[in-house]
Design a protein around this motif. Structure first.
Motif, PDB file in Angstrom:
ATOM      1  N   GLU A 112     -20.018   0.892   9.315  1.00  0.00           N
ATOM      2  CA  GLU A 112     -19.095   0.754  10.427  1.00  0.00           C
ATOM      3  C   GLU A 112     -18.384  -0.597  10.351  1.00  0.00           C
ATOM      4  N   ALA A 113     -17.118  -0.600  10.686  1.00  0.00           N
ATOM      5  CA  ALA A 113     -16.343  -1.839  10.655  1.00  0.00           C
ATOM      6  C   ALA A 113     -15.157  -1.707  11.601  1.00  0.00           C
ATOM      7  N   GLY A 114     -14.595  -2.861  11.969  1.00  0.00           N
ATOM      8  CA  GLY A 114     -13.491  -2.862  12.914  1.00  0.00           C
ATOM      9  C   GLY A 114     -12.182  -2.388  12.336  1.00  0.00           C
ATOM     10  N   THR A 115     -12.045  -2.453  11.018  1.00  0.00           N
ATOM     11  CA  THR A 115     -10.813  -2.013  10.374  1.00  0.00           C
ATOM     12  C   THR A 115     -11.144  -1.107   9.202  1.00  0.00           C
ATOM     13  N   ARG A 116     -10.142  -0.319   8.793  1.00  0.00           N
ATOM     14  CA  ARG A 116     -10.347   0.539   7.632  1.00  0.00           C
ATOM     15  C   ARG A 116     -10.626  -0.292   6.385  1.00  0.00           C
ATOM     16  N   ALA A 117      -9.889  -1.397   6.240  1.00  0.00           N
ATOM     17  CA  ALA A 117     -10.064  -2.233   5.054  1.00  0.00           C
ATOM     18  C   ALA A 117     -11.486  -2.790   4.974  1.00  0.00           C
ATOM     19  N   ALA A 118     -12.030  -3.207   6.113  1.00  0.00           N
ATOM     20  CA  ALA A 118     -13.394  -3.749   6.124  1.00  0.00           C
ATOM     21  C   ALA A 118     -14.401  -2.658   5.792  1.00  0.00           C
TER      22      ALA A 118
END
Length: 352
Positions: free
Chosen positions: A26-32
């Motif tokens: 899980e991450a705050g952005t797609r890139a992360a």
């Protein structure tokens, strides 16, 4: 929020597909999220193992916006509860028909029960992640029934230890094929994709404690009652007891163990030092021990009516149609569950 998913499709019907959550990315952005996946390329992404009778194809993991999140209420500091639907498992609910909880300590989280399919468990996992980034250290299964255990694989893949009653491994081994077939039929193939049975890593045969970091949960295994695998989870800090299906509210009780044993265990539960209780169905948070009264009345009637039917010479079939009918207005799904309860009680009591 973004998460990693894998597309699953049935080989026998490639049009039946769903996206399966891969926990831990899980991450705050797609890139992360994509960076997390790239960093894990040397690791094997878990694939479900639904058994030899189900075959599906799976794609490569990719990142996508986070999926549905189960609704939880914080009933006390660090204690969250989700109320399952008062229903049998069905296509429209994916097996979300039992209560689920989680408790947050200073070091780890414990999830209590896991829903009736992997799809439901994925929404529970997302709800935990909305509240904390702490590791999910444990998933505690209160008993063997499929609406409580079939989502455990999500948490096991996230690194949680699966905890259950000492009788749970054998019970699940004996029933896993039937559970998967029956719940898969009720929920539908597409919604059930990826669901599997996970056996406990650790078991409790009497009592145990789990330290979540300055918060200790008290686990207690019970003799044959609602089932042969009942386990309660207490949080002494808040005075809340997770009873699993040792307590029903609104939803008709379901007997899969001993009517006499259940009545005895219910009396013993009322002596425990808890002020609030989370039943396996209904509620989701009730005053204790006052909340025991409806189930206690039902068990008394079930036992008394069954003994009377046996004394009259009623057949098992006749007893299933008449026993405890005076309770029918008090419980939802009564006609679905009471005949089964009467059958189990008759079989138990006919040799007294």
């Amino acid at each position: 929020m973004f998460e990693a998913i894998i597309g699953l499709c049935l080989l026998s019907d490639p049009a039946l597909c769903r996206d399966m959550l891969v926990p831990g990315y899980e991450a705050g952005t797609r890139a992360a999220c994509e960076r997390l996946l790239a960093d894990s390329q040397s690791q094997s992404i878990p694939r479900p193992d639904p058994g030899p009778k189900v075959r599906f194809s799976s794609g490569e993991p990719r990142c996508a916006p986070a999926g549905p999140v189960a609704s939880f209420g914080e009933v006390a500091p660090g204690v969250f509860v989700h109320r399952g639907m008062i229903s049998d498992a069905a296509t429209g609910n994916a097996g979300d028909v039992s209560n689920v909880g989680f408790v947050i300590g200073e070091s780890v989280v414990a999830v209590i029960d896991s829903g009736g399919s992997r799809q439901v468990a994925e929404s529970i996992y997302r709800a935990v992640r909305r509240q904390t980034s702490l590791p999910i250290g444990y998933v505690i299964l209160t008993h063997m029934h499929p609406d409580h255990v079939l989502g455990a694989s999500v948490f096991a893949e996230a690194g949680a230890r699966v905890i259950g009653h000492a009788g749970l491994p054998r019970a699940l081994q004996d029933r896993q094929e039937a559970y998967l077939a029956n719940f898969g039929r009720l929920i539908g193939a597409a919604g059930f994709l990826g669901t599997e049975v996970v056996l406990p890593d650790s078991v409790v045969d009497q009592t145990a404690e789990l330290d979540l970091g300055n918060r200790v949960l008290a686990l207690q295994a019970w003799p044959d009652a609602h089932s042969g695998t009942d386990l309660t989870v207490g949080d002494p800090r808040t005075g809340i007891l997770f009873a699993g299906d040792l307590l029903f509210d609104e939803h008709a009780p379901a007997l899969d163990g001993s009517a006499l044993g259940w009545r005895d265990v219910l009396a013993r539960l009322q002596a425990l030092p808890y002020q609030k209780i989370v039943p396996g169905h209904g509620g989701p948070l009730l005053d204790w021990p006052q909340a025991a009264a409806p189930l206690q009345d039902y068990l008394d009637v079930l036992i008394d009516d069954t003994r009377a039917a046996i004394a009259r010479g009623d057949t098992l079939g006749q007893a299933a149609e008449t026993v405890a009918q005076s309770q029918s207005d008090h419980w939802a799904l009564f006609e679905l569950f009471n005949p089964r309860n009467a059958t189990v009680a008759y079989t138990e009591l006919e040799w007294e």
